[in-house]
Design a protein around this motif. Structure first.
Motif, short mmCIF file in Angstrom:
data_model
loop_
_atom_site.label_atom_id
_atom_site.label_comp_id
_atom_site.label_asym_id
_atom_site.label_seq_id
_atom_site.Cartn_x
_atom_site.Cartn_y
_atom_site.Cartn_z
N ILE A 1 21.17 73.79 -10.86
CA ILE A 1 20.35 74.12 -11.56
C ILE A 1 20.81 75.36 -12.29
O ILE A 1 20.91 76.45 -11.52
CB ILE A 1 18.86 74.41 -11.03
CG1 ILE A 1 18.56 72.80 -10.20
CG2 ILE A 1 17.78 74.73 -11.86
CD1 ILE A 1 17.12 72.92 -9.51
N HIS B 1 18.74 66.94 -16.68
CA HIS B 1 17.44 66.94 -17.13
C HIS B 1 17.28 68.31 -17.80
O HIS B 1 17.96 69.25 -17.33
CB HIS B 1 16.39 66.72 -15.92
CG HIS B 1 16.64 65.56 -15.45
ND1 HIS B 1 16.15 64.25 -15.67
CD2 HIS B 1 17.41 65.06 -14.28
CE1 HIS B 1 16.69 63.15 -15.10
NE2 HIS B 1 17.33 63.74 -14.16
N ALA C 1 9.90 72.55 -13.54
CA ALA C 1 9.49 71.99 -14.88
C ALA C 1 7.85 72.40 -15.26
O ALA C 1 7.66 72.64 -16.32
CB ALA C 1 9.37 70.49 -15.22
N THR D 1 19.30 78.46 -14.98
CA THR D 1 17.95 78.77 -15.47
C THR D 1 18.15 80.10 -16.29
O THR D 1 19.20 80.99 -16.29
CB THR D 1 17.10 79.02 -14.34
OG1 THR D 1 17.45 80.22 -13.65
CG2 THR D 1 16.94 77.78 -13.58
N THR E 1 23.73 69.59 -6.13
CA THR E 1 22.94 69.71 -7.28
C THR E 1 23.03 71.13 -7.83
O THR E 1 23.40 72.03 -7.19
CB THR E 1 21.59 69.25 -6.66
OG1 THR E 1 21.28 68.17 -6.06
CG2 THR E 1 20.36 69.58 -7.74
N ARG F 1 15.18 67.44 -4.22
CA ARG F 1 15.74 67.60 -5.71
C ARG F 1 14.43 67.37 -6.68
O ARG F 1 14.12 68.28 -7.56
CB ARG F 1 16.88 66.94 -6.06
CG ARG F 1 17.32 67.04 -7.52
CD ARG F 1 18.60 66.19 -7.91
NE ARG F 1 18.18 64.78 -7.86
CZ ARG F 1 18.76 63.74 -7.44
NH1 ARG F 1 19.75 63.80 -6.63
NH2 ARG F 1 18.28 62.46 -7.47
N THR F 2 13.97 66.10 -6.36
CA THR F 2 12.77 65.91 -7.07
C THR F 2 11.55 66.74 -7.19
O THR F 2 11.01 67.31 -8.38
CB THR F 2 12.43 64.55 -7.11
OG1 THR F 2 13.36 63.53 -7.15
CG2 THR F 2 11.13 63.86 -8.05
N TRP G 1 12.66 70.28 -8.79
CA TRP G 1 12.72 70.09 -10.34
C TRP G 1 11.27 69.84 -10.96
O TRP G 1 10.94 70.40 -11.94
CB TRP G 1 13.46 68.86 -10.71
CG TRP G 1 13.42 68.87 -12.38
CD1 TRP G 1 13.00 67.87 -12.98
CD2 TRP G 1 14.10 69.94 -13.07
NE1 TRP G 1 13.44 68.31 -14.22
CE2 TRP G 1 13.88 69.46 -14.35
CE3 TRP G 1 14.87 70.92 -12.91
CZ2 TRP G 1 14.55 70.04 -15.58
CZ3 TRP G 1 15.36 71.81 -13.87
CH2 TRP G 1 15.16 71.28 -15.20
N SER G 2 10.28 69.20 -10.29
CA SER G 2 9.04 69.32 -10.57
C SER G 2 8.45 70.80 -10.66
O SER G 2 7.54 71.08 -11.55
CB SER G 2 8.05 68.38 -9.96
OG SER G 2 8.37 67.35 -9.91
N LEU H 1 19.02 70.70 -14.88
CA LEU H 1 19.39 70.36 -13.64
C LEU H 1 20.53 69.06 -13.89
O LEU H 1 20.44 68.48 -14.82
CB LEU H 1 18.05 69.32 -13.09
CG LEU H 1 18.37 68.36 -11.87
CD1 LEU H 1 18.56 69.19 -10.74
CD2 LEU H 1 17.15 67.60 -11.68
#
Length: 110
Positions: free
Chosen positions: A7, A72, A49, A9, A5, A41-42, A45-46, A59
């Protein structure tokens, strides 16, 4: 099964950087890489966000589709992912208006 994964930023709060580095490696500023389960991961990401504020994040993770990945985005960004017949493409949204037609590069008039 855990998958690679990524990410990426920009301009995120310090506490969010700390949360991401608990689960992922930050090989360069603002880029986080790790092998995460879908659940972790979920959840990460929550959190990203929900607390992005004026920053931006992307992501990217493997998925079972034609491209082999899903992306995403969250926050303010110049590039917007769009779906075109099942493929994710990136549309550029310029932050400044286009220059006048008689000055194609935005050069000042002579």
């Amino acid at each position: 099964m855990a998958n690679m994964t990524i990410i990426a930023t920009t301009a995120i709060p310090g506490h969010l950087r700390g949360a991401l580095t608990r689960w992922m490696t930050e090989p360069m500023p603002g880029l986080y890489v790790g092998t995460l389960s879908a659940r972790v991961r979920t959840e990460l990401w929550s959190a990203v966000a929900a607390t992005i504020n004026d920053g931006a994040a992307l992501l990217l993770h493997p998925d079972d589709n034609e491209q082999g990945f899903t992306l995403h985005t969250a926050g303010q960004r110049r590039r917007t992912p769009i779906d075109l017949d099942g493929l994710t493409l990136i549309a550029l949204n310029p932050s400044e208006p286009e220059p006048a037609a008689d000055h194609p590069r935005g050069d000042p008039p002579a």
